[in-house]
Design an enzyme around this catalytic site. Structure first.
Site, PDB file in Angstrom:
ATOM      1  N   MET A  26       0.873  -1.121  -0.024  1.00 61.45           N
ATOM      2  CA  MET A  26      -0.098  -0.024  -0.024  1.00 61.45           C
ATOM      3  C   MET A  26       1.025   1.200  -0.047  1.00 61.45           C
ATOM      4  SD  MET A  26      -3.376  -0.736   2.094  1.00 61.45           S
ATOM      5  CE  MET A  26      -2.762  -0.784   3.868  1.00 61.45           C
ATOM      6  N   GLY A  27       2.125   0.965  -0.389  1.00 61.12           N
ATOM      7  CA  GLY A  27       2.967   2.203  -0.262  1.00 61.12           C
ATOM      8  C   GLY A  27       3.456   2.688   1.117  1.00 61.12           C
ATOM      9  N   ASN A  28       4.236   4.091   0.998  1.00 61.68           N
ATOM     10  CA  ASN A  28       5.015   4.314   1.917  1.00 61.68           C
ATOM     11  C   ASN A  28       5.990   3.380   2.360  1.00 61.68           C
ATOM     12  OD1 ASN A  28       4.503   5.377   5.213  1.00 61.68           O
ATOM     13  ND2 ASN A  28       5.098   6.910   3.696  1.00 61.68           N
ATOM     14  N   HIS A  33       9.426  -3.495   3.171  1.00 62.86           N
ATOM     15  CA  HIS A  33       9.107  -3.719   1.838  1.00 62.86           C
ATOM     16  C   HIS A  33      10.258  -4.083   1.150  1.00 62.86           C
ATOM     17  CE1 HIS A  33       5.720  -0.830   3.368  1.00 62.86           C
ATOM     18  NE2 HIS A  33       5.139  -1.882   2.925  1.00 62.86           N
ATOM     19  N   GLN A  61     -10.195  -2.560   2.692  1.00 70.39           N
ATOM     20  CA  GLN A  61      -9.858  -3.033   3.665  1.00 70.39           C
ATOM     21  C   GLN A  61      -9.712  -2.661   5.114  1.00 70.39           C
ATOM     22  OE1 GLN A  61      -5.972  -4.029   1.707  1.00 70.39           O
ATOM     23  NE2 GLN A  61      -4.949  -3.862   3.587  1.00 70.39           N
ATOM     24  N   LYS A 149       5.787 -11.653   7.020  1.00 70.15           N
ATOM     25  CA  LYS A 149       5.253 -12.414   8.153  1.00 70.15           C
ATOM     26  C   LYS A 149       4.727 -11.212   9.273  1.00 70.15           C
ATOM     27  CE  LYS A 149       7.712 -16.662   8.229  1.00 70.15           C
ATOM     28  NZ  LYS A 149       8.443 -17.303   8.983  1.00 70.15           N
ATOM     29  N   ASP A 151       2.330  -9.343   8.855  1.00 65.57           N
ATOM     30  CA  ASP A 151       0.924  -9.564   8.853  1.00 65.57           C
ATOM     31  C   ASP A 151       0.787 -11.054   8.680  1.00 65.57           C
ATOM     32  OD1 ASP A 151      -0.219  -6.514   8.720  1.00 65.57           O
ATOM     33  OD2 ASP A 151       1.129  -6.492   6.968  1.00 65.57           O
ATOM     34  N   GLN A 154      -2.858 -12.349   7.623  1.00 64.92           N
ATOM     35  CA  GLN A 154      -2.910 -12.141   6.083  1.00 64.92           C
ATOM     36  C   GLN A 154      -2.134 -13.174   5.360  1.00 64.92           C
ATOM     37  OE1 GLN A 154      -2.603  -8.242   4.337  1.00 64.92           O
ATOM     38  NE2 GLN A 154      -0.674  -8.618   3.779  1.00 64.92           N
ATOM     39  N   SER A 186       7.053  -0.727   9.956  1.00 74.60           N
ATOM     40  CA  SER A 186       5.597  -0.271   9.733  1.00 74.60           C
ATOM     41  C   SER A 186       5.367   0.858   9.198  1.00 74.60           C
ATOM     42  CB  SER A 186       4.339  -0.996  10.828  1.00 74.60           C
ATOM     43  OG  SER A 186       3.354  -0.328  10.644  1.00 74.60           O
TER      44      SER A 186
END
Ligand code: PAF
Length: 285
Positions: A26-28, A33, A61, A149, A151, A154, A186
């Protein structure tokens, strides 16, 4: 790296290439990432395939009153980081591209998995996640996709969806990347004020202490009390925990007596609000 904003551009770019490795985000972006992208690059090298990252803040979401509107949108910087990390294509659709008509068909994951923990605290969250991930898989047609991991629930849910719908994509899960003081990386860490940032690693410390106790637990009542004490300790320090829970790694259900003491069987998961910021973390026991 090419930035593709529409489905048509994405299809044209992918058409002549081997099936890519996807990193959905979702970027940022942060180092967590970029570790996913690095793993994607390793996988992609096997078939000379491109790595595609997606950046899309998925309204489906987020619940009412959650941080959809203020979720940081930093596409320019994300693109620079992705390019440096070896990503070849960035798919950055707007809502009209992802949801050209209202999304009235949704994926409803098994409530035994999606209704627990994060799903109990954020009703509808995993329907939104599963729906967008299925749609991204359909648009990008990746041979593999890499998820963190951090999340944990998810990741399990995506794995289960892939298995049950027989989707032709390999799911790779990657360990959480942490700051030097243990805080899980995060995008939401950016919401923390200075005092909250200093307090934030306490969530991980609490989970670590609970993991130690759980490792030595010989009966379920002991485990129940240890979970209760961990949540209480966070509350005493000003946190508002949604859950602090030891679960089975395989299905995130409450452990049975025979799961205690079994190697690689359990995971401790927690989510708690510090001020207005909700943080989550987990540790495999
Ligand atoms: O983990 C995330 O960033 C999101 O949940 C995902 C998988 C990109 C779906 O929007």
């Amino acid at each position: 790296m090419r930035i593709l904003h529409t489905r048509a551009e994405l299809h044209r770019a992918l058409d002549p290439l081997p099936r890519p490795v996807l990193v959905p985000t979702m970027g940022n972006l942060h180092a967590g990432h970029l570790a996913l992208v690095a793993r994607a690059c390793e996988l992609a090298r096997e078939t000379d395939a491109p790595v595609v990252a997606s950046v899309f803040v998925n309204r489906l979401q987020f619940g009412p009153g959650e941080d959809f509107d203020r979720y940081p949108r930093t596409l320019q910087r994300d693109a620079e980081l992705l390019e440096q990390a070896g990503c070849r294509l960035l798919f950055a659709p707007d809502e009209a591209q992802m949801y050209p008509v209202p999304q009235t068909f949704h994926v409803h994951p098994d409530p035994r998995l999606a209704g627990e923990l994060e799903g109990a605290a954020r009703p509808g969250h995993f329907e939104g996640v599963a729906t967008v991930v299925l749609k991204l898989f359909q648009l990008v047609r990746p041979a593999a996709a890499v998820f963190g991991k951090k999340d944990y629930q998810q990741l399990l849910l995506v794995r289960a969806m892939v298995e049950q719908f027989a989707l032709d994509v390999r799911i790779e899960g990657l360990d959480t990347v942490r700051e030097s003081d243990g805080l899980a990386m995060s995008s939401r860490n950016g919401y923390l004020g200075a005092a909250e940032r200093a307090q934030a690693p306490q969530l991980q410390r609490t989970l670590r202490a609970l993991a130690e106790t759980a490792r030595a637990c010989t009966d379920l009542e002991q485990l129940r009390q240890a979970q209760h004490a961990a949540a209480h300790a966070l509350r005493e320090l000003g946190w508002a925990p949604d859950y602090v829970s030891v679960r089975r790694r395989a299905d995130l259900q409450t452990p049975q007596a025979q799961d205690l003491g079994r190697p690689d069987a359990l995971v401790v998961l927690g989510a708690a609000r510090l001020g207005t910021t909700r943080l989550l973390d987990n540790l495999e026991i």
